[in-house]
Motif scaffolding. Structure first.
Motif, mmCIF file in Angstrom:
data_model
loop_
_atom_site.group_PDB
_atom_site.id
_atom_site.type_symbol
_atom_site.label_atom_id
_atom_site.label_comp_id
_atom_site.label_asym_id
_atom_site.label_seq_id
_atom_site.Cartn_x
_atom_site.Cartn_y
_atom_site.Cartn_z
ATOM 1 N N HIS A 68 0.796 -1.229 0.000
ATOM 2 C CA HIS A 68 0.000 0.000 0.000
ATOM 3 C C HIS A 68 0.831 1.282 0.000
ATOM 4 O O HIS A 68 0.276 2.365 -0.168
ATOM 5 C CB HIS A 68 -0.963 0.001 1.192
ATOM 6 N N ARG A 73 -0.846 5.234 -1.007
ATOM 7 C CA ARG A 73 -1.535 5.318 -2.284
ATOM 8 C C ARG A 73 -1.231 4.161 -3.234
ATOM 9 O O ARG A 73 -1.640 4.170 -4.393
ATOM 10 C CB ARG A 73 -1.193 6.638 -2.985
ATOM 11 N N LYS A 75 -0.421 1.713 -5.963
ATOM 12 C CA LYS A 75 0.007 1.893 -7.360
ATOM 13 C C LYS A 75 -0.289 3.287 -7.915
ATOM 14 O O LYS A 75 0.173 3.631 -8.996
ATOM 15 C CB LYS A 75 -0.638 0.828 -8.245
ATOM 16 N N GLU A 76 -1.078 4.093 -7.150
ATOM 17 C CA GLU A 76 -1.312 5.471 -7.619
ATOM 18 C C GLU A 76 -0.250 6.429 -7.075
ATOM 19 O O GLU A 76 -0.245 7.604 -7.416
ATOM 20 C CB GLU A 76 -2.686 5.973 -7.183
ATOM 21 N N THR A 88 -1.029 -2.819 -6.278
ATOM 22 C CA THR A 88 -2.096 -2.770 -5.269
ATOM 23 C C THR A 88 -2.651 -1.361 -5.112
ATOM 24 O O THR A 88 -1.915 -0.375 -5.185
ATOM 25 C CB THR A 88 -1.560 -3.251 -3.899
ATOM 26 N N LYS A 89 -3.933 -1.330 -4.846
ATOM 27 C CA LYS A 89 -4.632 -0.080 -4.569
ATOM 28 C C LYS A 89 -4.175 0.486 -3.218
ATOM 29 O O LYS A 89 -3.703 -0.257 -2.363
ATOM 30 C CB LYS A 89 -6.109 -0.463 -4.533
#
Ligand code: HEC
Ligand code: HEC
Length: 257
Positions: A68, A73, A75-76, A88-89
């Protein structure tokens, strides 16, 4: 008079709870990292079953941060590429959720943390997810890693809370794992400001002052650090406010790398 009495009564009942919640949130923030250090548990030696796309293997894939991110965040965020990408989100959308809701996620078959951690530890992690995480994009630029903070103002916090162990220039403790390339607090703040901010807020798991980590030989720094022998690195959550933590981070980036 009556009002004062009622206020005192409220303060008496509320403050221990608040203090306890802060303590738990901080403990949870450290468990987000290598949770087996503070708990003295044995880490799983397998790779986490939900770890599918990334390059890491073994127990490190059980650290929440590995999937995470230090910026929460996934993978963002900062783990959108590189050796820590896992696809992963993040956990940002869980901020403010109830502890019960978050606990359900932590013990779901995908996570399976109830097989490894006790109830109290899971509770602390859930509190951290709900109340301890922050929006780091407000302060740290992804491309330049520049901090929206006042380094000059951060210097006083460094002097008060960090200097005794890390030294005046932040280079008293060598934080590198390999002996060949020394790393200082300035190195880490520039390389990974997200991790540094997380550690400013929650401390570093197991970071016990140990003279063997002293880098600069004997001298004034050594004597100062001596007084901190066997003290843990202190978390700044509840000590400095968010902007002060950011100012401290900005100051750390000015220290020798
Ligand atoms: C091996 C990778 C991995 C690890 C380690 C991991 N998670 Fe997750 N986590 C996931 C995946 C996959 C999801 C599901 C995301 C989705 O719904 O797309 C998830 C979802 C979540 C969510 C819900 C996110 C949301 O807003 O939808 C939370 C909260 C969460 N994890 C917290 C944690 C915490 C706390 C830890 C450490 C105790 C942890 N996770 C460790 C992979 C991981
Ligand atoms: C009581 C001594 C002590 C104090 C005070 C202290 N630290 Fe530390 N810190 C340590 C020790 C010991 C380590 C090394 C942990 C290790 O390598 O196992 C460490 C490690 C770190 C790390 C690196 C973690 C990593 O990823 O390797 C950062 C960043 C850091 N400290 C920042 C700070 C900041 C900022 C302050 C002031 C708010 C501070 N420290 C105060 C003892 C201290």
């Amino acid at each position: 008079m009556k009002q004062v009495g009622i206020l005192l009564l409220i303060a008496f009942f509320v403050s221990p709870v608040v203090a306890d919640e802060l303590e738990q949130t901080i403990a949870g923030g450290r468990l987000y990292d290598k949770w087996w250090v503070d708990t003295k548990l044995t880490p799983p030696d397998s790779t986490h079953p939900a770890y599918k796309e990334g390059k890491q293997t073994g127990n490190t894939t059980w650290r929440c941060k590995e999937c995470h991110g230090w910026d929460y965040r996934g993978k963002e965020g900062a783990y959108s590429k590189g050796s820590h990408y896992s696809g992963t989100k993040g956990i940002r959308s869980s901020e403010g959720q109830s502890v019960e809701q978050i606990l359900q996620v932590l013990v779901n078959p995908q996570h399976g943390y109830d097989k490894h951690l006790g109830k109290e530890d899971l509770n602390a992690i859930a509190l951290f997810v709900s109340k301890g995480q922050i929006d780091m994009t407000k302060y740290i630029a992804y491309d330049t890693k520049e901090i929206k903070g006042d380094a000059k103002a951060g210097k006083q916090h460094f002097k008060k809370h960090c200097l005794d162990c890390h030294g005046k220039k932040g280079d008293a403790l060598n934080l590198a794992h390999e002996k060949s390339k020394p790393e200082y607090v300035g190195t880490i703040a520039n390389k990974n400001p997200w991790e540094t901010l997380h550690k400013i807020r929650f401390g570093h798991p197991g970071a016990l002052m140990d003279m063997r980590k002293m880098h600069n030989g004997m001298g004034r720094e050594h004597h100062r650090a001596m007084r901190k022998m066997w003290e843990h690195m202190p978390p700044m959550l509840g000590v400095l406010n968010e902007q002060e933590q950011i100012n401290l981070l900005a100051y750390l980036q000015t220290l020798p790398r």
